[in-house]
Design a protein around this motif. Sequence first.
Motif, PDB file in Angstrom:
ATOM      1  N   LEU A  92      42.850  35.378  30.084  1.00 32.23           N
ATOM      2  CA  LEU A  92      41.047  35.298  29.954  1.00 32.23           C
ATOM      3  C   LEU A  92      40.431  36.465  30.822  1.00 32.23           C
ATOM      4  O   LEU A  92      39.689  37.074  30.105  1.00 32.23           O
ATOM      5  N   ILE A  93      40.950  36.741  31.961  1.00 30.59           N
ATOM      6  CA  ILE A  93      40.394  37.741  32.694  1.00 30.59           C
ATOM      7  C   ILE A  93      40.609  39.130  32.175  1.00 30.59           C
ATOM      8  O   ILE A  93      39.629  39.858  32.268  1.00 30.59           O
ATOM      9  N   THR A 121      31.415  40.568  38.458  1.00 32.98           N
ATOM     10  CA  THR A 121      30.365  41.750  38.882  1.00 32.98           C
ATOM     11  C   THR A 121      29.915  41.266  40.251  1.00 32.98           C
ATOM     12  O   THR A 121      28.931  42.286  40.823  1.00 32.98           O
ATOM     13  N   ALA A 122      30.357  40.142  40.867  1.00 34.08           N
ATOM     14  CA  ALA A 122      29.707  39.980  42.270  1.00 34.08           C
ATOM     15  C   ALA A 122      30.390  41.122  43.324  1.00 34.08           C
ATOM     16  O   ALA A 122      31.409  41.383  43.176  1.00 34.08           O
ATOM     17  N   THR A 131      38.796  40.438  44.309  1.00 35.21           N
ATOM     18  CA  THR A 131      40.162  40.897  43.583  1.00 35.21           C
ATOM     19  C   THR A 131      40.374  40.025  42.461  1.00 35.21           C
ATOM     20  O   THR A 131      39.828  38.992  42.189  1.00 35.21           O
ATOM     21  N   ASP A 132      41.395  40.507  41.703  1.00 33.53           N
ATOM     22  CA  ASP A 132      42.015  39.836  40.444  1.00 33.53           C
ATOM     23  C   ASP A 132      42.524  38.394  40.828  1.00 33.53           C
ATOM     24  O   ASP A 132      42.305  37.550  40.097  1.00 33.53           O
ATOM     25  N   GLN A 133      43.354  38.328  42.128  1.00 32.35           N
ATOM     26  CA  GLN A 133      43.768  37.101  42.520  1.00 32.35           C
ATOM     27  C   GLN A 133      42.513  36.147  43.055  1.00 32.35           C
ATOM     28  O   GLN A 133      42.548  34.976  42.547  1.00 32.35           O
ATOM     29  N   GLU A 134      41.551  36.711  43.604  1.00 39.93           N
ATOM     30  CA  GLU A 134      40.423  35.873  44.096  1.00 39.93           C
ATOM     31  C   GLU A 134      39.673  35.133  42.845  1.00 39.93           C
ATOM     32  O   GLU A 134      39.391  34.208  42.764  1.00 39.93           O
TER      33      GLU A 134
END
Length: 347
Positions: A92-93, A121-122, A131-134
């Motif tokens: 999804l991301i 966008t934050a 990050t992608d992980q977060e």
Amino acid sequence: MMKESPKSIDITDVLNLATLDVILRCALSYGGDIQRQEKHPYATAVHRIGLLMIRRLMYPWQFLSWTLYMMSADGQEYKRHLDYVHGFADDLIAKRKIALAEDPSLLERKHRLDFLDILMTAKDESGVGLTDQEIRDEVDTFMFGGNDTTSTALKWAVYNLGKYPDEQDKVYREVCDVTGDRKYIEWEDLGKLQRMTLFMKESMRLYPPATITTRLINEPLELDGVYFPAGTSVSVNFYYIHRHPDVYPDHSVFRPERFLPENSKDLDPYAFLPFSAGPRNCIGQNFSMNEQKVILSRILKRFKIILDEDHEVIPVNELTFRSRNGIKIRFEERGLHTNITDVGRSY
């Protein structure tokens, strides 16, 4: 010729798919037509992960050693389901990142940003984003919290509507008074459903969606003569607090009136914990309450809920509070006295 007796259905999978559909559409703008599927691998994976987490606690050698656990059959199944859940969120991301890269003005044209838009966008005060992980961690948390616990609360609410027909009639009459001839409930209606709110609170008191939370204490604590050093993990059991006779007189009696303002004004703020409490309470509790009101109103406006008297419901505490053998309900269409076998399409 005798008519065939009306058949009941197990509402477990129906409500799992309904709440999964809702959180995916509302938070992630994902339209997968999930409710028309018999099962969805995400819902299955979340259920199995919860069951395996609880089962791991029963085996000290697996709980104390991650390596040993990963060598076991349970550990391998756990990893397989976890990989699927993470992969679902990652997909999804990734698709959203591609869409934003191909069309930088996409967000400006949106009527409102969804949860994933906000995460992507934050920026902090230094202009650094997640990050992608977060982002995935947050998506996983919202998808689980917005699906499994809400569907659990809804299952027990439907169960209690069938178990207590007088209470069902009161909530049904309120829904009719508030919505009139309209088929769907509207945003302005939600605050008017006061009887339903009382009913939902009493249902979650007896059957809290999640029964336990754990906190790590930062400083020494002495409680009833027992000393806990800093760094101790302390578990709080919502189920027993909600059923403690010192907290709730006649605790086994289903009585929504106990949550009326005049009856609950002296209730300790930590005596009712369906969404936990304190600074780490559930961020989505208002969303969950409103979602439940919408779904229950839609069901009640169309159907009378009747428990299957031949089916024994067996509560069991897994990661969320479930029925071991499901909850079987007959849905009698109001006014037509016709039974259905697919409540999922009524939402």
